[in-house]
Design a protein around this motif. Structure first.
Motif, PDB file in Angstrom:
ATOM      1  N   THR A 226       0.811  -1.267   0.179  1.00 31.81           N
ATOM      2  CA  THR A 226       0.106   0.095   0.163  1.00 31.81           C
ATOM      3  C   THR A 226       0.823   1.432  -0.065  1.00 31.81           C
ATOM      4  O   THR A 226       0.396   2.385  -0.458  1.00 31.81           O
ATOM      5  CB  THR A 226      -0.999  -0.040   1.174  1.00 31.81           C
ATOM      6  N   ASP A 227       2.218   1.176   0.537  1.00 30.42           N
ATOM      7  CA  ASP A 227       2.925   2.475   0.610  1.00 30.42           C
ATOM      8  C   ASP A 227       4.246   2.036  -0.055  1.00 30.42           C
ATOM      9  O   ASP A 227       5.008   2.916  -0.023  1.00 30.42           O
ATOM     10  CB  ASP A 227       3.146   2.794   1.889  1.00 30.42           C
ATOM     11  N   THR A 228       4.600   1.109  -0.688  1.00 26.74           N
ATOM     12  CA  THR A 228       5.773   0.703  -1.152  1.00 26.74           C
ATOM     13  C   THR A 228       5.852   0.022  -2.739  1.00 26.74           C
ATOM     14  O   THR A 228       4.989  -0.866  -2.681  1.00 26.74           O
ATOM     15  CB  THR A 228       6.796  -0.023  -0.462  1.00 26.74           C
ATOM     16  N   VAL A 229       6.670   0.260  -3.555  1.00 32.93           N
ATOM     17  CA  VAL A 229       6.631  -0.405  -4.819  1.00 32.93           C
ATOM     18  C   VAL A 229       8.257  -0.923  -4.717  1.00 32.93           C
ATOM     19  O   VAL A 229       8.989  -0.263  -4.750  1.00 32.93           O
ATOM     20  CB  VAL A 229       6.438   0.234  -6.186  1.00 32.93           C
ATOM     21  N   THR A 230       8.388  -2.227  -4.921  1.00 34.17           N
ATOM     22  CA  THR A 230       9.967  -2.795  -4.968  1.00 34.17           C
ATOM     23  C   THR A 230      10.197  -3.037  -6.207  1.00 34.17           C
ATOM     24  O   THR A 230       9.480  -3.516  -7.179  1.00 34.17           O
ATOM     25  CB  THR A 230      10.102  -3.946  -4.161  1.00 34.17           C
ATOM     26  N   THR A 231      11.318  -2.600  -6.878  1.00 40.35           N
ATOM     27  CA  THR A 231      11.722  -2.798  -8.372  1.00 40.35           C
ATOM     28  C   THR A 231      13.078  -3.593  -8.430  1.00 40.35           C
ATOM     29  O   THR A 231      13.770  -3.629  -7.298  1.00 40.35           O
ATOM     30  CB  THR A 231      11.947  -1.680  -8.869  1.00 40.35           C
ATOM     31  N   ALA A 232      13.165  -4.367  -9.482  1.00 39.13           N
ATOM     32  CA  ALA A 232      14.273  -5.335  -9.553  1.00 39.13           C
ATOM     33  C   ALA A 232      15.738  -4.418  -9.647  1.00 39.13           C
ATOM     34  O   ALA A 232      16.773  -4.877  -9.038  1.00 39.13           O
ATOM     35  CB  ALA A 232      14.241  -6.009 -10.834  1.00 39.13           C
TER      36      ALA A 232
END
Length: 482
Positions: free
Chosen positions: A283-289
């Motif tokens: 809901t508050d974070t997007v993790t990228t490679a």
């Protein structure tokens, strides 16, 4: 300096038309937004390959000038649409028939007017009364000059104008025109309350002659829905026919990617980040490679249905209709007057085809024609040869010397909409986590844009910025999926 609590109010995952449109609405309401796209360019499935001056759509879904969201989205005000000739051109029993609308009149009312005028008009001595609708633009297609070449098929009889079939008598066509007129003016909410069946079954209950259904409505709906079996929900089919009856079939000038590229180009610089692969969302974070975490107040997943389900476990994965588009070029194109040509006989792999450069000259270099043909469902083994043979019959010209520019096969081209189909799938999963795309409404450009509209409103409501959207978007949310 202290790191900020978040890097953007909203992170949008996916730079297709849904994600880009949602970003526009959020930014217009004063919400800072970042768009992350795994591919090196925007557009998703609305992509166009550039080859030697040709612009070749990978899927080539048909648009309608009656799609409400095309008019409601301020960012699309500069989008140029190129319309096909009114109605469609049908190939049946070796002949061509125009159906659907009268030139200049537009829509289903024009079709009804044309049928009534045709039924009452005197005919020249010795000629039968035509039961077909008046021909748009240039009249009956004529074949190009014969040409040979290694492996080229022999001379092909040119399709000739034929009264009657597959449209039936003038009375049958009047009933069809009346049905389309009523459909064009029926409120969407009323269509969505109709009993829901597979579209193929529902057609038989509409009170139209079997010949009209099989010769016109079935091939038309197959083209509009990318569903040759017509397993689509009858409500979605009604919405597709409503858009056809109320507007004109069209394509974006310069290729399908012109629409997402326009959306991306008119966003503030630095909003869209391509080549960023998202591996997980919260809901508050997007993790990228490759680039670590993006902190935010809300996340909108605007990818295709399969990728969305990978990021959002528990989300339903839709089935898909495969689509294959074969592009040819020739310097002696058949004349169709800018019409979309459908095979009413279903005598080959091609569901619909068009000399696209007649509709949009920017898609081919000077002196060359671009013929784009669509195969629905699993393609045959030697798709190019099968398509060439079929096109020779459809256009009535030899195709052996046509040059193949590209064959684009997309297994997951269009989400299936089998009944029961919810045209308003939830876009708010929980506070801070949202989803949009053509798998949430109807599997059309209109559906993708409308789902983005719904998702943006849900986000703004949760963030307390809904009032800003009303000021930035005076049109408000009046569109419906079509």
């Amino acid at each position: 300096m202290l790191q900020p609590a978040y890097q953007a109010d909203v992170v949008v995952v996916g730079a297709g038309v849904a994600g880009l449109s949602a970003a526009h609405r959020l930014i217009s309401a004063g919400v800072t937004t970042a768009v992350l796209e795994a591919a090196p360019c925007v557009g998703g499935r609305m992509s166009t390959e550039k080859v030697d001056g040709f612009r070749l759509d990978r899927i080539g879904q048909l648009l309608s000038t009656a799609y409400p969201e095309l008019a409601l989205a301020p960012a699309l005000a500069a989008l140029a649409l190129r319309s096909f000739a009114p109605g469609v051109l049908l190939h049946s029993d070796g002949r061509h028939h125009h159906a659907g609308a009268q030139p200049g009149a537009g829509g289903a009312r024009g079709a009804l007017h044309a049928v009534r005028a045709l039924a009452s008009a005197p005919r020249p001595s010795g000629l039968p009364r035509s039961a077909g609708l008046p021909r748009p633009r240039t009249g009956t297609p004529r074949p190009a000059a014969p040409h040979g070449g290694a492996g080229a098929p022999g001379p092909v009889p040119a399709p000739k104008a034929r009264p009657g079939a597959p449209l039936g008598t003038a009375v049958d066509q009047a009933r069809l025109g009346g049905a389309l007129t009523r459909l064009a003016t029926t409120p969407v909410e009323r269509l969505l309350r109709r009993p829901e069946l597979p579209a193929g079954q529902a057609l038989a209950a509409r009170g139209l002659p079997a010949g009209t259904i099989d010769g016109f409505l079935r091939p038309l709906l197959a083209a509009l829905l990318c569903d040759p079996e017509l397993s689509t929900s009858s409500r979605c089919a009604d919405l597709a026919l409503r858009a056809f009856a109320a507007g004109r079939l069209c394509v974006p000038e310069g290729g399908a990617d012109a629409l997402p590229e326009l959306l991306a180009r008119t966003l503030p610089p630095g909003t869209v980040h391509t080549g960023v692969r998202v591996t997980s969302v919260a809901t508050d974070t997007v993790t990228t490679a490759e680039h670590g975490e993006f902190r935010c107040r809300a996340v909108l997943v605007a990818t295709d249905g399969v990728t969305a389900a990978e990021l959002l476990p528990g989300l339903r994965v839709p089935d898909f209709h495969p689509v294959t588009v074969v592009h040819h070029t020739t310097d002696e194109p058949p004349a169709t007057g800018g019409s979309l040509l459908l095979d009413a006989d279903r005598g080959g792999p091609v569901a619909h085809t068009a000399v696209v450069s007649e509709v949009d000259p920017s898609r081919a270099p000077a002196g060359r024609a671009l013929v784009s043909s669509t195969v629905l469902g699993p393609p045959p083994a030697d798709v190019d040869t099968a398509v060439r043979i079929h096109l020779a019959r459809l256009y009535g010209v030899p195709t052996g010397r046509w040059e193949t520019l590209a064959v684009h096969h997309t297994p997951r081209a269009v989400p299936a909409m089998r009944p029961p189909h919810d045209l308003r799938r939830p876009v708010r999963l929980l506070a801070g986590l949202y989803v949009c795309g053509d798998h949430r409404d109807t599997s059309t450009v209109q559906g993708a844009l409308h789902s983005a509209h719904r998702a943006a409103r849900a986000i703004l409501t949760d963030l307390g910025a809904a009032g800003s959207l009303h000021r930035a978007d005076p049109a408000r949310t009046t569109a419906r999926a079509a």
